[in-house]
Design an enzyme around this catalytic site. Structure first.
Site, PDB file in Angstrom:
ATOM      1  N   ARG A 244       0.873  -1.179   0.000  1.00 17.63           N
ATOM      2  CA  ARG A 244       0.000   0.000   0.000  1.00 17.63           C
ATOM      3  C   ARG A 244       0.906   1.224   0.000  1.00 17.63           C
ATOM      4  O   ARG A 244       1.619   1.472   0.971  1.00 17.63           O
ATOM      5  CB  ARG A 244      -0.900  -0.062   1.244  1.00 17.63           C
ATOM      6  CG  ARG A 244      -1.325   1.263   1.794  1.00 17.63           C
ATOM      7  CD  ARG A 244      -2.440   1.153   2.782  1.00 17.63           C
ATOM      8  NE  ARG A 244      -2.117   0.563   4.079  1.00 17.63           N
ATOM      9  CZ  ARG A 244      -1.333   1.123   5.007  1.00 17.63           C
ATOM     10  NH1 ARG A 244      -0.724   2.261   4.778  1.00 17.63           N
ATOM     11  NH2 ARG A 244      -1.135   0.513   6.163  1.00 17.63           N
ATOM     12  N   HIS A 248      -3.135   4.056   5.333  1.00 15.94           N
ATOM     13  CA  HIS A 248      -4.226   3.080   5.467  1.00 15.94           C
ATOM     14  C   HIS A 248      -5.542   3.727   5.016  1.00 15.94           C
ATOM     15  O   HIS A 248      -6.281   3.170   4.208  1.00 15.94           O
ATOM     16  CB  HIS A 248      -4.324   2.607   6.919  1.00 15.94           C
ATOM     17  CG  HIS A 248      -5.534   1.781   7.196  1.00 15.94           C
ATOM     18  ND1 HIS A 248      -5.685   0.514   6.705  1.00 15.94           N
ATOM     19  CD2 HIS A 248      -6.678   2.065   7.874  1.00 15.94           C
ATOM     20  CE1 HIS A 248      -6.869   0.039   7.084  1.00 15.94           C
ATOM     21  NE2 HIS A 248      -7.488   0.964   7.784  1.00 15.94           N
ATOM     22  N   TYR A 257       4.857   4.586  11.538  1.00 15.28           N
ATOM     23  CA  TYR A 257       5.180   3.166  11.722  1.00 15.28           C
ATOM     24  C   TYR A 257       5.977   2.535  10.584  1.00 15.28           C
ATOM     25  O   TYR A 257       6.245   1.349  10.608  1.00 15.28           O
ATOM     26  CB  TYR A 257       3.892   2.354  11.970  1.00 15.28           C
ATOM     27  CG  TYR A 257       2.823   2.491  10.892  1.00 15.28           C
ATOM     28  CD1 TYR A 257       2.872   1.733   9.727  1.00 15.28           C
ATOM     29  CD2 TYR A 257       1.781   3.408  11.045  1.00 15.28           C
ATOM     30  CE1 TYR A 257       1.913   1.868   8.749  1.00 15.28           C
ATOM     31  CE2 TYR A 257       0.811   3.559  10.062  1.00 15.28           C
ATOM     32  CZ  TYR A 257       0.875   2.788   8.928  1.00 15.28           C
ATOM     33  OH  TYR A 257      -0.069   2.945   7.945  1.00 15.28           O
TER      34      TYR A 257
HETATM   35  C1  LIG Z   1     -13.748  -6.979  12.589  1.00 14.93           C
HETATM   36  C2  LIG Z   1     -12.975  -5.713  12.469  1.00 14.93           C
HETATM   37  N1  LIG Z   1     -11.998  -5.433  13.356  1.00 14.93           N
HETATM   38  C3  LIG Z   1     -11.280  -4.279  13.256  1.00 14.93           C
HETATM   39  C4  LIG Z   1     -11.585  -3.364  12.276  1.00 14.93           C
HETATM   40  C5  LIG Z   1     -10.772  -2.081  12.153  1.00 14.93           C
HETATM   41  N2  LIG Z   1      -9.901  -2.154  10.971  1.00 14.93           N
HETATM   42  C6  LIG Z   1     -10.205  -1.534   9.833  1.00 14.93           C
HETATM   43  S1  LIG Z   1      -9.076  -1.815   8.646  1.00 14.93           S
HETATM   44  C7  LIG Z   1      -8.142  -2.783   9.641  1.00 14.93           C
HETATM   45  C8  LIG Z   1      -6.873  -3.411   9.143  1.00 14.93           C
HETATM   46  C9  LIG Z   1      -7.092  -4.399   8.051  1.00 14.93           C
HETATM   47  O1  LIG Z   1      -5.878  -4.786   7.497  1.00 14.93           O
HETATM   48  P1  LIG Z   1      -5.786  -5.743   6.254  1.00 14.93           P
HETATM   49  O2  LIG Z   1      -6.724  -6.878   6.415  1.00 14.93           O
HETATM   50  O3  LIG Z   1      -4.370  -6.054   6.037  1.00 14.93           O
HETATM   51  O4  LIG Z   1      -6.371  -4.858   5.041  1.00 14.93           O
HETATM   52  P2  LIG Z   1      -5.772  -3.505   4.424  1.00 14.93           P
HETATM   53  O5  LIG Z   1      -6.442  -2.377   5.158  1.00 14.93           O
HETATM   54  O6  LIG Z   1      -4.307  -3.512   4.610  1.00 14.93           O
HETATM   55  O7  LIG Z   1      -6.188  -3.513   2.996  1.00 14.93           O
HETATM   56  C10 LIG Z   1      -8.725  -2.868  10.904  1.00 14.93           C
HETATM   57  C11 LIG Z   1      -8.143  -3.614  12.038  1.00 14.93           C
HETATM   58  C12 LIG Z   1     -12.633  -3.667  11.381  1.00 14.93           C
HETATM   59  N3  LIG Z   1     -12.977  -2.861  10.393  1.00 14.93           N
HETATM   60  N4  LIG Z   1     -13.297  -4.851  11.487  1.00 14.93           N
END
Ligand SMILES: Cc1ncc(C[n+]2csc(CCOP(=O)(O)OP(=O)(O)O)c2C)c(N)n1
Ligand SMILES: [Mg+2]
Length: 341
Positions: A244, A248, A257
């Site tokens: 990415r 985020h 980070y």
């Molecule tokens: C069940 C749940 N827990 C926590 C969150 C908060 N949250 C939003 S994005 C994220 C990280 C997700 O990372 P990844 O799966 O690697 O996807 P990326 O954002 O890197 O595309 C989190 C913890 C959420 N949306 N849903």
């Protein structure tokens, strides 16, 4: 595990391959470029206060374009919030995407004839929905496949394991595509799993898998075509190793980070630059081709943004629509307090 990789960073090939047609190569480039331009426009609009929140996808275009290009119109996509390049290619209008990230609930209204689920924010929940669609198509004996996108972080959720297990037990035609972009917000991959790859988790479910350079659109296309065929027999897990490039979301500051050097190393692997170098060597890219794409996409963006900004914003009370089919008193009171529907 060996990473499938066709294109070196300098645009040369890693071996001898049966390449897609010139027309397809140019489409891949144009679609990745379109995705990058839309992403960058939405990011700027958020900074100008014209969007609510944006989850940038720059850097992840290759696997999304390659995946969408192997699908038939009747296949389904169950996406997360960072997959608009794939969903747009499968028919979701740009206007709908813009409305979604402006915070309008109708940004979740996907046209009837477009087989894409609304954007899923709950990490990994869309995998279960994909398995549901897959099982339904299998029971109905339809020739339909479902792909679902998720991140590296999603593999730490129970839903991921439940979805893979169920898909494997019932042998559903679903392709699980993990975009390993190295981070779940600020948590790097190595801090949340003790396996070297995500692809190898397929072994636990006796599933087929692919492990691919997610910034190499040619390798991604090859892998996705193979996964599409394999899905006739049962589920497939694809890990696309990518990065990415942006934050985020627009509420995040990655400087807190990750190191600039790391960002620079990954910039060298940019999927669009890499394909552009390859096309240039093949005589398929020139300035004219580039400016034609830029002109077409700028016009498309301009038109969509104008259309959205010229429509009135939804009323506050509209956020309470669709909570229940028959509106109970407790919701009606809130609707009234917000000035009525
Ligand atoms: C069940 C749940 N827990 C926590 C969150 C908060 N949250 C939003 S994005 C994220 C990280 C997700 O990372 P990844 O799966 O690697 O996807 P990326 O954002 O890197 O595309 C989190 C913890 C959420 N949306 N849903
Ligand atoms: Mg991630």
């Amino acid at each position: 595990m060996e990473l499938v990789k066709w294109l070196n960073e300098d645009g040369t090939l890693t071996g001898q391959y049966e390449l897609p047609s010139d027309e397809m190569l140019k489409t891949m480039y144009a679609e990745m470029k379109r995705g990058r331009m839309i992403d960058s426009k939405m990011y700027k609009m958020q900074r100008q206060g014209r969007m609510a929140l944006v989850a940038p996808l720059s850097g992840q275009e290759a696997i999304q374009v390659a995946s969408a290009l192997v699908l038939k119109e009747t296949d389904w996509i169950a996406p997360s919030y960072r997959d608009s390049v794939a969903t747009m290619l499968h028919g979701v209008p740009l206007e709908t995407i813009i409305r979604y990230f402006k915070g309008y609930s109708d940004g979740n209204e996907i046209p009837e004839n477009v087989n894409v689920l609304p954007i899923q924010i709950i990490i990994a929940a869309q995998l279960l929905h994909a398995v549901g669609i897959g099982l339904a198509s299998k029971i109905k004996k339809e020739d339909v496949k479902t792909i679902t996108f998720f991140g590296d972080g999603a593999t730490s959720q129970g839903d991921f394991h439940e979805a893979l297990n169920f898909a494997s037990v019932y042998q559903v035609p679903v392709i699980f595509i993990c975009q390993n972009n190295q981070y779940a917000i600020s948590t790097p991959v190595h801090k949340q799993m003790n396996t070297e790859t995500i692809a190898e988790k397929a072994n636990a479910y006796n599933m087929a898998y692919e492990y691919v350079d997610g910034n190499d659109v040619l390798a991604c296309y090859d892998v996705m075509k193979r996964a599409y065929e394999k899905a006739n027999e049962g589920p497939v897990l694809v890990e696309a190793v990518t990065y990415r490039q942006g934050p985020h979301t627009t509420s995040d500051d990655p400087k807190k980070y990750r190191q600039q050097q790391e960002e620079m190393n990954w910039a060298e692997k940019d999927p669009i630059v890499r394909l552009q170098r390859f096309l240039l060597q093949k005589g398929l890219w020139d300035e004219q081709f580039e400016s034609r794409i830029e002109k077409t996409v700028s016009e498309e963006i301009e038109e969509a943004v104008l259309a959205v900004e010229n429509t009135p914003a939804p009323t506050l009370a509209e956020m309470l629509h669709h909570v229940y089919e028959d509106v109970p008193l407790v919701i009606q009171e809130q609707i009234d307090a917000l000035g009525g529907a």
